[in-house]
Design a protein around this motif. Structure first.
Motif, mmCIF file in Angstrom:
data_model
loop_
_atom_site.group_PDB
_atom_site.id
_atom_site.type_symbol
_atom_site.label_atom_id
_atom_site.label_comp_id
_atom_site.label_asym_id
_atom_site.label_seq_id
_atom_site.Cartn_x
_atom_site.Cartn_y
_atom_site.Cartn_z
ATOM 1 N N GLU A 27 5.653 0.595 -2.666
ATOM 2 C CA GLU A 27 4.769 -0.608 -2.548
ATOM 3 C C GLU A 27 2.891 -0.451 -2.729
ATOM 4 O OE1 GLU A 27 5.840 -0.300 1.729
ATOM 5 O OE2 GLU A 27 6.723 -0.126 -0.292
ATOM 6 N N SER A 28 2.518 0.839 -1.922
ATOM 7 C CA SER A 28 1.285 1.151 -1.734
ATOM 8 C C SER A 28 0.753 1.982 -3.105
ATOM 9 C CB SER A 28 1.113 2.269 -0.721
ATOM 10 O OG SER A 28 1.335 1.540 0.604
ATOM 11 N N LEU A 80 -3.083 6.559 -7.200
ATOM 12 C CA LEU A 80 -3.832 5.496 -6.775
ATOM 13 C C LEU A 80 -3.089 4.891 -5.373
ATOM 14 C CD1 LEU A 80 -5.909 3.833 -9.436
ATOM 15 C CD2 LEU A 80 -6.405 5.996 -8.160
ATOM 16 N N VAL A 81 -3.468 4.863 -4.353
ATOM 17 C CA VAL A 81 -2.776 4.260 -3.296
ATOM 18 C C VAL A 81 -3.597 3.099 -2.859
ATOM 19 C CG1 VAL A 81 -1.988 4.581 -0.837
ATOM 20 C CG2 VAL A 81 -1.827 6.318 -2.417
ATOM 21 N N THR A 87 -8.595 1.451 -1.844
ATOM 22 C CA THR A 87 -7.833 2.387 -2.774
ATOM 23 C C THR A 87 -8.278 3.559 -2.358
ATOM 24 O OG1 THR A 87 -7.474 0.402 -4.247
ATOM 25 C CG2 THR A 87 -7.100 2.493 -4.788
ATOM 26 N N LEU A 88 -7.412 4.621 -2.304
ATOM 27 C CA LEU A 88 -7.922 6.073 -2.335
ATOM 28 C C LEU A 88 -7.012 6.597 -3.533
ATOM 29 C CD1 LEU A 88 -6.323 7.021 1.235
ATOM 30 C CD2 LEU A 88 -9.058 6.852 0.540
ATOM 31 N N ASP A 132 1.561 8.237 5.685
ATOM 32 C CA ASP A 132 1.482 7.214 6.392
ATOM 33 C C ASP A 132 0.006 6.691 5.909
ATOM 34 O OD1 ASP A 132 0.751 4.960 7.931
ATOM 35 O OD2 ASP A 132 0.349 6.209 9.535
ATOM 36 N N PRO A 133 0.117 5.908 4.867
ATOM 37 C CA PRO A 133 -1.192 5.565 4.013
ATOM 38 C C PRO A 133 -1.940 4.788 4.691
ATOM 39 C CG PRO A 133 0.770 4.509 3.109
ATOM 40 C CD PRO A 133 1.197 5.327 4.231
#
Length: 144
Positions: A27-28, A80-81, A87-88, A132-133
């Motif tokens: 989902e991230s 892309l997280v 966003t990273l 762990d985003p």
């Protein structure tokens, strides 16, 4: 800290940076992109390769190999997280797809980025570190 099993119904995007495999909650994971030439950020740590514009957003690119103490793989692809705070882009040399992850989710180290990598875990036959985003975002926001 108690051992915490991942929920069986949760899916993860599994990807590699060099020989190390990672998993981020599906989902991230917004998408996988090939990023263009990057704009360097003066004074940034080595693992921050630069930033690029994507769909109206400036996205930092983090070299996962350099971040965890390895070597850069020179990849032009990234996962892309997307989080509520931003966003990273995490470099990826290979993307295996979305799958379940089994194992424990204890921090892989007591300090630094390893606090935000969880395991030991497996995705099929692969050993993976579960990211762990939110924790990783916090860690990177501190400029370390």
């Amino acid at each position: 800290m108690a051992v915490q099993e991942p929920e069986a119904r949760q899916s993860y995007l599994v990807f590699a940076c060099g020989s190390s495999w990672y998993a981020v909650p599906a989902e991230s994971a917004a998408e996988v992109v090939t990023f263009p030439e990057l704009t360097r950020v003066p004074g940034a740590p080595a693992h921050l390769l630069g930033v690029f514009a994507h769909r109206g957003e400036v996205i930092p690119v983090v070299d996962m190999g350099l971040l965890v103490g390895g070597v850069s793989q020179g990849s032009r692809r990234a996962v892309l997280v997307r989080l509520p705070r931003g966003t990273l882009a995490l470099t990826a040399s290979t993307v295996a797809g979305v799958s379940p992850v089994t194992g424990t989710l204890e921090p892989l180290g007591p300090t630094g980025v390893h606090v935000h990598l969880r395991g030991p875990a497996k995705s099929g036959p692969r050993d993976v570190a579960v990211i762990d985003p939110e924790g990783l975002f916090d860690h990177l926001s501190q400029g370390t």
